[in-house]
Design an enzyme around this catalytic site. Structure first.
Site, mmCIF file in Angstrom:
data_model
loop_
_atom_site.group_PDB
_atom_site.id
_atom_site.type_symbol
_atom_site.label_atom_id
_atom_site.label_comp_id
_atom_site.label_asym_id
_atom_site.label_seq_id
_atom_site.Cartn_x
_atom_site.Cartn_y
_atom_site.Cartn_z
ATOM 1 N N LEU A 287 16.683 36.071 52.605
ATOM 2 C CA LEU A 287 15.957 36.460 51.407
ATOM 3 C C LEU A 287 14.994 35.338 51.079
ATOM 4 C CD1 LEU A 287 18.796 37.839 49.062
ATOM 5 C CD2 LEU A 287 17.111 39.181 50.331
ATOM 6 N N ASP A 288 13.848 35.686 50.496
ATOM 7 C CA ASP A 288 12.918 34.653 50.057
ATOM 8 C C ASP A 288 13.612 33.719 49.070
ATOM 9 O OD1 ASP A 288 10.944 35.886 51.534
ATOM 10 O OD2 ASP A 288 10.107 36.979 49.820
ATOM 11 N N LYS A 289 13.121 32.505 48.988
ATOM 12 C CA LYS A 289 13.716 31.511 48.094
ATOM 13 C C LYS A 289 13.899 32.057 46.679
ATOM 14 C CE LYS A 289 12.752 27.002 45.970
ATOM 15 N NZ LYS A 289 11.805 25.848 45.903
#
EC number: 5.4.99.-
Length: 322
Positions: A143-145
Protein backbone atom coordinates in the site's frame (compact mmCIF):
# COMPACT_ATOMS: atom_id res chain seq x y z
CA UNK A 1 23.90 2.45 -19.25
CA UNK A 2 25.93 3.80 -16.35
CA UNK A 3 26.04 3.16 -12.65
CA UNK A 4 24.26 6.50 -12.15
CA UNK A 5 21.34 5.27 -14.27
CA UNK A 6 20.73 2.15 -12.19
CA UNK A 7 21.46 1.88 -8.49
CA UNK A 8 22.62 -1.55 -7.34
CA UNK A 9 23.38 -2.48 -3.77
CA UNK A 10 23.65 -5.62 -1.70
CA UNK A 11 19.94 -5.71 -0.89
CA UNK A 12 18.16 -4.62 -3.99
CA UNK A 13 18.63 -4.28 -7.74
CA UNK A 14 16.82 -1.55 -9.65
CA UNK A 15 16.87 -0.94 -13.42
CA UNK A 16 15.21 1.66 -15.61
CA UNK A 17 14.20 0.14 -18.95
CA UNK A 18 15.85 2.00 -21.86
CA UNK A 19 13.89 2.84 -25.00
CA UNK A 20 15.92 0.39 -27.08
CA UNK A 21 14.18 -2.48 -25.24
CA UNK A 22 10.75 -1.26 -26.37
CA UNK A 23 8.33 -4.15 -26.82
CA UNK A 24 10.53 -6.80 -25.19
CA UNK A 25 9.16 -9.35 -22.74
CA UNK A 26 9.98 -8.67 -19.10
CA UNK A 27 12.11 -11.81 -18.75
CA UNK A 28 14.16 -11.01 -21.84
CA UNK A 29 14.60 -7.34 -20.94
CA UNK A 30 15.78 -8.20 -17.43
CA UNK A 31 18.24 -10.75 -18.81
CA UNK A 32 19.76 -7.94 -20.89
CA UNK A 33 19.80 -5.45 -18.01
CA UNK A 34 21.00 -7.83 -15.29
CA UNK A 35 24.14 -9.23 -16.86
CA UNK A 36 25.41 -12.61 -15.74
CA UNK A 37 22.01 -14.17 -15.07
CA UNK A 38 20.32 -16.58 -17.47
CA UNK A 39 16.81 -16.15 -18.80
CA UNK A 40 15.68 -19.30 -16.96
CA UNK A 41 16.95 -17.82 -13.69
CA UNK A 42 15.10 -14.59 -14.37
CA UNK A 43 11.92 -16.53 -15.15
CA UNK A 44 12.24 -18.36 -11.83
CA UNK A 45 12.58 -15.04 -10.00
CA UNK A 46 9.43 -13.77 -11.72
CA UNK A 47 7.47 -16.88 -10.74
CA UNK A 48 8.65 -16.48 -7.13
CA UNK A 49 7.49 -12.86 -6.99
CA UNK A 50 11.01 -11.48 -6.66
CA UNK A 51 10.63 -9.13 -9.65
CA UNK A 52 8.39 -6.08 -9.88
CA UNK A 53 7.75 -3.67 -12.74
CA UNK A 54 6.65 -0.23 -11.53
CA UNK A 55 5.90 -1.89 -8.16
CA UNK A 56 3.63 -4.55 -9.73
CA UNK A 57 4.20 -8.28 -10.07
CA UNK A 58 4.54 -9.14 -13.77
CA UNK A 59 4.09 -12.29 -15.79
CA UNK A 60 7.21 -13.23 -17.72
CA UNK A 61 5.39 -12.66 -21.03
CA UNK A 62 4.37 -9.08 -20.12
CA UNK A 63 6.11 -6.46 -22.22
CA UNK A 64 8.01 -3.29 -21.39
CA UNK A 65 8.03 -0.11 -23.43
CA UNK A 66 10.78 2.04 -21.93
CA UNK A 67 10.88 4.06 -18.74
CA UNK A 68 9.55 1.34 -16.42
CA UNK A 69 11.45 0.60 -13.23
CA UNK A 70 12.25 -3.11 -12.81
CA UNK A 71 13.23 -4.13 -9.27
CA UNK A 72 14.73 -7.45 -8.23
CA UNK A 73 15.32 -8.92 -4.79
CA UNK A 74 17.76 -11.83 -4.80
CA UNK A 75 17.52 -13.68 -1.46
CA UNK A 76 21.16 -14.81 -1.35
CA UNK A 77 22.27 -11.19 -1.61
CA UNK A 78 19.61 -9.62 0.53
CA UNK A 79 19.28 -11.72 3.66
CA UNK A 80 20.51 -10.27 6.92
CA UNK A 81 20.80 -6.70 5.69
CA UNK A 82 17.60 -5.25 7.13
CA UNK A 83 17.37 -4.24 10.78
CA UNK A 84 14.67 -5.62 13.03
CA UNK A 85 12.92 -2.69 14.73
CA UNK A 86 10.26 -2.61 17.44
CA UNK A 87 7.42 -1.13 15.39
CA UNK A 88 3.87 -1.79 16.58
CA UNK A 89 1.76 -3.91 14.23
CA UNK A 90 -2.03 -3.98 14.22
CA UNK A 91 -2.64 -7.67 13.46
CA UNK A 92 -6.20 -8.46 12.39
CA UNK A 93 -5.57 -12.19 11.89
CA UNK A 94 -2.69 -14.62 11.97
CA UNK A 95 -2.01 -18.33 11.80
CA UNK A 96 1.07 -20.43 11.11
CA UNK A 97 1.08 -19.43 7.44
CA UNK A 98 0.06 -15.79 7.04
CA UNK A 99 -0.81 -12.47 8.65
CA UNK A 100 -3.45 -9.85 7.91
CA UNK A 101 -2.22 -6.45 9.07
CA UNK A 102 -4.08 -3.14 9.32
CA UNK A 103 -1.40 -0.67 8.18
CA UNK A 104 -1.68 2.90 9.44
CA UNK A 105 -1.24 5.87 7.16
CA UNK A 106 2.31 7.19 7.25
CA UNK A 107 4.02 3.81 7.51
CA UNK A 108 6.20 2.86 4.55
CA UNK A 109 5.88 -0.81 3.62
CA UNK A 110 9.37 -1.62 2.33
CA UNK A 111 12.82 0.01 2.75
CA UNK A 112 13.90 2.07 -0.22
CA UNK A 113 15.42 5.35 -1.28
CA UNK A 114 14.67 7.93 1.40
CA UNK A 115 13.24 5.29 3.76
CA UNK A 116 16.08 2.94 4.74
CA UNK A 117 14.32 1.75 7.92
CA UNK A 118 11.32 2.31 10.21
CA UNK A 119 9.14 0.45 7.72
CA UNK A 120 6.57 -2.31 8.03
CA UNK A 121 9.25 -4.78 6.92
CA UNK A 122 11.53 -3.76 9.80
CA UNK A 123 8.65 -4.30 12.21
CA UNK A 124 7.90 -7.72 10.76
CA UNK A 125 11.49 -8.83 11.35
CA UNK A 126 11.22 -7.78 15.00
CA UNK A 127 7.94 -9.57 15.71
CA UNK A 128 8.47 -12.51 13.34
CA UNK A 129 12.23 -13.21 13.07
CA UNK A 130 11.66 -16.31 10.92
CA UNK A 131 10.33 -14.07 8.16
CA UNK A 132 13.91 -13.04 7.43
CA UNK A 133 14.20 -16.26 5.42
CA UNK A 134 11.45 -15.09 3.03
CA UNK A 135 11.89 -12.66 0.12
CA UNK A 136 10.76 -9.19 1.24
CA UNK A 137 10.16 -10.73 4.67
CA UNK A 138 6.93 -12.24 3.37
CA UNK A 139 5.40 -9.04 1.98
CA UNK A 140 3.50 -9.92 -1.20
CA UNK A 141 1.79 -6.62 -2.02
CA UNK A 142 2.05 -2.99 -0.97
CA UNK A 143 0.00 0.00 0.00
CA UNK A 144 1.20 3.54 -0.58
CA UNK A 145 2.77 5.17 2.46
CA UNK A 146 -0.24 7.40 3.10
CA UNK A 147 -2.89 4.77 2.34
CA UNK A 148 -4.21 2.90 5.36
CA UNK A 149 -5.79 -0.52 5.60
CA UNK A 150 -5.45 -4.26 5.18
CA UNK A 151 -2.39 -6.06 3.85
CA UNK A 152 -1.46 -9.73 3.56
CA UNK A 153 1.94 -11.00 4.68
CA UNK A 154 3.11 -14.59 4.27
CA UNK A 155 4.88 -16.46 7.07
CA UNK A 156 5.89 -19.47 4.96
CA UNK A 157 7.19 -19.91 1.43
CA UNK A 158 4.17 -22.05 0.46
CA UNK A 159 1.80 -19.32 1.56
CA UNK A 160 3.86 -16.64 -0.18
CA UNK A 161 3.83 -18.41 -3.52
CA UNK A 162 0.12 -19.18 -3.21
CA UNK A 163 -0.76 -15.56 -2.48
CA UNK A 164 1.40 -14.37 -5.37
CA UNK A 165 -0.53 -16.67 -7.71
CA UNK A 166 -3.78 -15.08 -6.54
CA UNK A 167 -2.38 -11.58 -7.04
CA UNK A 168 -1.23 -12.39 -10.56
CA UNK A 169 -4.53 -13.98 -11.62
CA UNK A 170 -6.58 -11.28 -9.82
CA UNK A 171 -8.47 -13.76 -7.63
CA UNK A 172 -7.39 -11.90 -4.47
CA UNK A 173 -10.04 -9.20 -3.95
CA UNK A 174 -9.57 -5.86 -2.22
CA UNK A 175 -12.15 -3.18 -1.51
CA UNK A 176 -11.23 0.41 -0.72
CA UNK A 177 -13.06 3.39 0.69
CA UNK A 178 -12.22 6.68 -1.02
CA UNK A 179 -13.49 10.20 -0.33
CA UNK A 180 -13.43 12.28 -3.51
CA UNK A 181 -14.11 15.87 -4.45
CA UNK A 182 -17.46 16.43 -6.13
CA UNK A 183 -20.82 14.66 -6.17
CA UNK A 184 -20.65 11.36 -8.02
CA UNK A 185 -24.06 10.57 -9.52
CA UNK A 186 -23.77 6.79 -9.70
CA UNK A 187 -21.34 3.91 -9.74
CA UNK A 188 -19.42 2.98 -12.86
CA UNK A 189 -16.25 1.35 -14.16
CA UNK A 190 -13.08 3.04 -15.37
CA UNK A 191 -11.32 0.93 -17.99
CA UNK A 192 -8.27 2.94 -19.01
CA UNK A 193 -4.64 1.77 -19.28
CA UNK A 194 -2.10 3.18 -16.83
CA UNK A 195 1.61 3.78 -17.40
CA UNK A 196 4.32 6.25 -16.52
CA UNK A 197 3.42 9.91 -16.96
CA UNK A 198 5.20 11.14 -20.09
CA UNK A 199 5.94 14.49 -18.48
CA UNK A 200 6.88 13.32 -14.97
CA UNK A 201 8.38 9.84 -14.67
CA UNK A 202 7.73 9.83 -10.92
CA UNK A 203 3.98 9.78 -11.55
CA UNK A 204 1.54 7.41 -13.23
CA UNK A 205 -1.11 8.47 -15.73
CA UNK A 206 -3.76 7.17 -18.11
CA UNK A 207 -1.54 6.24 -21.03
CA UNK A 208 -2.62 4.34 -24.13
CA UNK A 209 0.76 2.58 -24.11
CA UNK A 210 0.30 1.54 -20.49
CA UNK A 211 -1.06 -1.65 -18.95
CA UNK A 212 -4.72 -2.59 -18.71
CA UNK A 213 -6.30 -1.08 -15.59
CA UNK A 214 -9.91 -1.58 -14.51
CA UNK A 215 -11.49 0.11 -11.49
CA UNK A 216 -15.06 -0.45 -10.33
CA UNK A 217 -16.69 2.08 -8.01
CA UNK A 218 -20.08 2.69 -6.43
CA UNK A 219 -21.47 5.43 -4.24
CA UNK A 220 -21.53 4.69 -0.52
CA UNK A 221 -22.49 8.17 0.73
CA UNK A 222 -23.05 11.45 -1.07
CA UNK A 223 -22.39 14.76 0.69
CA UNK A 224 -22.86 18.38 -0.39
CA UNK A 225 -19.47 18.70 -2.07
CA UNK A 226 -17.89 15.26 -1.68
CA UNK A 227 -18.69 11.58 -2.23
CA UNK A 228 -17.59 8.50 -0.33
CA UNK A 229 -16.96 5.64 -2.77
CA UNK A 230 -16.49 1.89 -2.44
CA UNK A 231 -13.83 0.92 -4.94
CA UNK A 232 -12.82 -2.51 -6.19
CA UNK A 233 -9.78 -3.21 -8.31
CA UNK A 234 -9.94 -5.73 -11.13
CA UNK A 235 -6.27 -5.04 -11.80
CA UNK A 236 -3.56 -3.75 -9.46
CA UNK A 237 -1.60 -0.97 -11.12
CA UNK A 238 0.53 1.53 -9.22
CA UNK A 239 -1.66 4.36 -7.84
CA UNK A 240 -4.57 2.95 -9.85
CA UNK A 241 -7.45 4.36 -7.79
CA UNK A 242 -5.82 7.77 -7.46
CA UNK A 243 -5.05 8.00 -11.18
CA UNK A 244 -8.44 6.77 -12.38
CA UNK A 245 -10.46 8.97 -10.04
CA UNK A 246 -8.48 12.05 -11.04
CA UNK A 247 -8.90 11.09 -14.71
CA UNK A 248 -12.71 11.14 -14.47
CA UNK A 249 -12.69 14.42 -12.55
CA UNK A 250 -13.20 13.15 -8.99
CA UNK A 251 -9.76 13.31 -7.40
CA UNK A 252 -9.22 12.00 -3.88
CA UNK A 253 -9.42 14.47 -1.03
CA UNK A 254 -5.94 15.28 0.24
CA UNK A 255 -4.06 13.60 -2.62
CA UNK A 256 -0.79 15.56 -2.89
CA UNK A 257 0.18 14.09 -6.28
CA UNK A 258 -2.96 13.57 -8.36
CA UNK A 259 -5.43 15.79 -6.52
CA UNK A 260 -6.35 19.42 -6.85
CA UNK A 261 -4.93 22.17 -4.70
CA UNK A 262 -6.62 22.63 -1.34
CA UNK A 263 -10.25 23.31 -2.18
CA UNK A 264 -12.56 24.73 0.48
CA UNK A 265 -16.20 24.82 -0.68
CA UNK A 266 -17.89 28.17 -0.24
CA UNK A 267 -20.06 28.48 2.87
CA UNK A 268 -18.94 25.08 4.15
CA UNK A 269 -19.29 24.18 7.80
CA UNK A 270 -16.34 25.45 9.92
CA UNK A 271 -15.62 21.89 11.09
CA UNK A 272 -15.30 20.71 7.48
CA UNK A 273 -12.98 23.59 6.61
CA UNK A 274 -10.79 22.70 9.59
CA UNK A 275 -10.71 19.00 8.66
CA UNK A 276 -9.91 19.69 5.00
CA UNK A 277 -7.05 22.00 5.94
CA UNK A 278 -5.54 19.47 8.35
CA UNK A 279 -6.04 16.34 6.23
CA UNK A 280 -2.62 15.89 4.61
CA UNK A 281 -2.89 12.53 2.83
CA UNK A 282 -5.05 10.88 0.19
CA UNK A 283 -8.39 9.84 1.73
CA UNK A 284 -8.00 6.17 0.80
CA UNK A 285 -8.41 3.12 3.02
CA UNK A 286 -8.14 -0.59 2.14
CA UNK A 287 -11.21 -1.73 4.05
CA UNK A 288 -11.70 -5.34 2.96
CA UNK A 289 -9.53 -8.19 1.69
CA UNK A 290 -10.79 -11.54 0.44
CA UNK A 291 -8.79 -14.57 -0.70
CA UNK A 292 -8.51 -18.35 -0.54
CA UNK A 293 -6.05 -19.45 2.12
CA UNK A 294 -3.15 -20.86 0.09
CA UNK A 295 -2.35 -23.68 2.54
CA UNK A 296 -5.58 -24.78 4.21
CA UNK A 297 -7.69 -23.98 1.10
CA UNK A 298 -10.30 -21.99 3.02
CA UNK A 299 -12.10 -18.86 1.86
CA UNK A 300 -11.29 -15.96 4.16
CA UNK A 301 -12.39 -12.32 4.24
CA UNK A 302 -11.48 -9.54 6.67
CA UNK A 303 -12.61 -5.97 7.18
CA UNK A 304 -11.38 -3.05 9.27
CA UNK A 305 -12.98 0.24 10.20
CA UNK A 306 -11.91 3.56 8.79
CA UNK A 307 -9.08 5.23 10.74
CA UNK A 308 -9.89 8.16 13.00
CA UNK A 309 -8.71 10.85 10.59
CA UNK A 310 -11.06 9.66 7.83
CA UNK A 311 -13.90 9.18 10.32
CA UNK A 312 -13.47 12.78 11.50
CA UNK A 313 -13.44 13.97 7.90
CA UNK A 314 -16.68 12.12 7.10
CA UNK A 315 -18.34 13.43 10.25
CA UNK A 316 -17.49 16.96 9.15
CA UNK A 317 -18.84 16.24 5.65
CA UNK A 318 -22.10 15.04 7.18
CA UNK A 319 -22.36 18.19 9.32
CA UNK A 320 -21.77 20.31 6.22
CA UNK A 321 -24.53 18.40 4.42
CA UNK A 322 -27.13 18.76 7.19
Amino acid sequence: MTQSDNHIDSQHHSFTVPEELYGQRVDKALTVLFEGHSRSTVQTWIKQGLVSVDEELPRQKDKVYGGEVIEVDVPEIRQGEWEAQDIALNIVYQDDHLLVINKPAGLVVHPGAGNPDQTLLNGLLFHFPDNRALPRAGIVHRLDKETSGLMLVAKTEAARLGLIDQLVDHSLHREYMALVHGRVISGNTVDEPIGRDKHDRRKMAVNMMGKEAITHYRVDERYRNHTLLRVQLETGRTHQIRVHMAYIGFSLVGDPVYGRRLSIPSDCHPDLERELRSFRRQALHAKRIEYRHPVIDEHQAWECELPDDMQDLLTACAEDFS
